[in-house]
Design a protein around this motif. Structure first.
Motif, short mmCIF file in Angstrom:
data_model
loop_
_atom_site.label_atom_id
_atom_site.label_comp_id
_atom_site.label_asym_id
_atom_site.label_seq_id
_atom_site.Cartn_x
_atom_site.Cartn_y
_atom_site.Cartn_z
N ALA A 1 1.03 -1.09 0.06
CA ALA A 1 0.05 -0.11 -0.14
C ALA A 1 0.85 1.25 0.20
CB ALA A 1 -1.06 0.02 1.32
N ILE A 2 0.38 2.30 -0.82
CA ILE A 2 1.39 3.43 -1.02
C ILE A 2 0.70 4.72 -0.96
CG2 ILE A 2 2.93 4.56 -2.41
CD1 ILE A 2 3.57 1.87 -3.98
N GLN A 3 1.24 5.46 -0.24
CA GLN A 3 0.45 6.90 -0.10
C GLN A 3 1.58 8.08 -0.25
OE1 GLN A 3 -2.73 7.67 0.59
NE2 GLN A 3 -3.01 5.34 0.39
N ASP A 4 1.43 8.83 -1.19
CA ASP A 4 2.24 9.91 -1.56
C ASP A 4 1.83 11.28 -1.02
OD1 ASP A 4 4.09 8.42 -3.15
OD2 ASP A 4 2.88 8.61 -4.81
N TRP A 5 2.77 12.11 -0.80
CA TRP A 5 2.45 13.60 -0.42
C TRP A 5 2.09 13.64 0.76
CZ3 TRP A 5 5.72 15.41 -3.55
CH2 TRP A 5 5.89 14.95 -4.98
N ILE A 6 2.34 12.96 1.80
CA ILE A 6 1.89 12.86 3.28
C ILE A 6 2.71 13.85 4.06
CG2 ILE A 6 1.75 11.53 5.53
CD1 ILE A 6 0.04 10.61 2.88
N ILE A 7 1.96 14.71 4.95
CA ILE A 7 2.33 15.70 5.73
C ILE A 7 2.68 15.17 7.08
CG2 ILE A 7 2.43 17.98 6.43
CD1 ILE A 7 0.95 18.73 3.86
N PRO A 8 3.56 15.36 7.83
CA PRO A 8 3.77 14.73 9.11
C PRO A 8 2.90 15.58 10.11
CG PRO A 8 5.76 14.84 8.44
CD PRO A 8 4.99 15.68 7.36
N ALA A 9 2.36 15.09 11.21
CA ALA A 9 1.72 15.53 12.48
C ALA A 9 2.85 16.18 13.39
CB ALA A 9 0.84 14.87 13.09
N LYS A 10 2.79 17.19 14.15
CA LYS A 10 3.60 17.85 15.23
C LYS A 10 3.63 16.83 16.38
CE LYS A 10 4.49 21.55 18.12
NZ LYS A 10 5.57 22.75 17.54
N LEU A 11 4.73 16.57 16.92
CA LEU A 11 4.80 15.70 18.01
C LEU A 11 4.39 16.34 19.28
CD1 LEU A 11 8.56 14.23 17.77
CD2 LEU A 11 6.39 12.99 17.82
N GLY A 12 3.42 15.83 20.17
CA GLY A 12 2.95 16.30 20.97
C GLY A 12 1.65 17.28 20.99
#
Length: 105
Positions: free
Chosen positions: A93-104
């Motif tokens: 399964a592949i997902q492109d252009w993902i933006i990370p969430a902020k820790l905490g």
């Protein structure tokens, strides 16, 4: 939940973000799955400059309940996330252009 830190101390690469497969909250369910069932999956992350230029960030094996997390990555970049079935019964399964969430956050 399986957690792996990457790039935390690497000048120019680190950040305060994370990518992960969290347990369900309401209708949102980010866990790794095979045939719609939570499963142990190898999750690999690549930083994307464009569709062809990518840099390997790291990999983690999800827990049996499908939860996983990779921390310490730059939230100003976009990523490709690939989940690979260890049993080879289904394609990745592949997902492109993902933006990370902020820790905490």
């Amino acid at each position: 939940m399986i957690i792996r830190e990457v790039f935390r101390n690497w000048a120019g690469f680190g950040g305060d973000g994370y990518l992960g497969g969290n347990p369900p909250v309401g209708e949102e369910d980010g866990r790794a799955k095979i045939q719609n069932q939570p499963a142990k999956v190898l999750v690999s992350i690549y930083q994307m400059k464009d569709a062809l230029s990518v840099t390997y960030v790291g990999s983690v094996l999800s827990a049996a309940d499908g939860t996983w997390r990779i921390e310490g990555i730059d939230r100003n970049k976009q990523y490709r996330v690939i989940g690979a079935d260890l049993g080879r019964s289904v394609n990745s399964a592949i997902q492109d252009w993902i933006i990370p969430a902020k820790l905490g956050g």
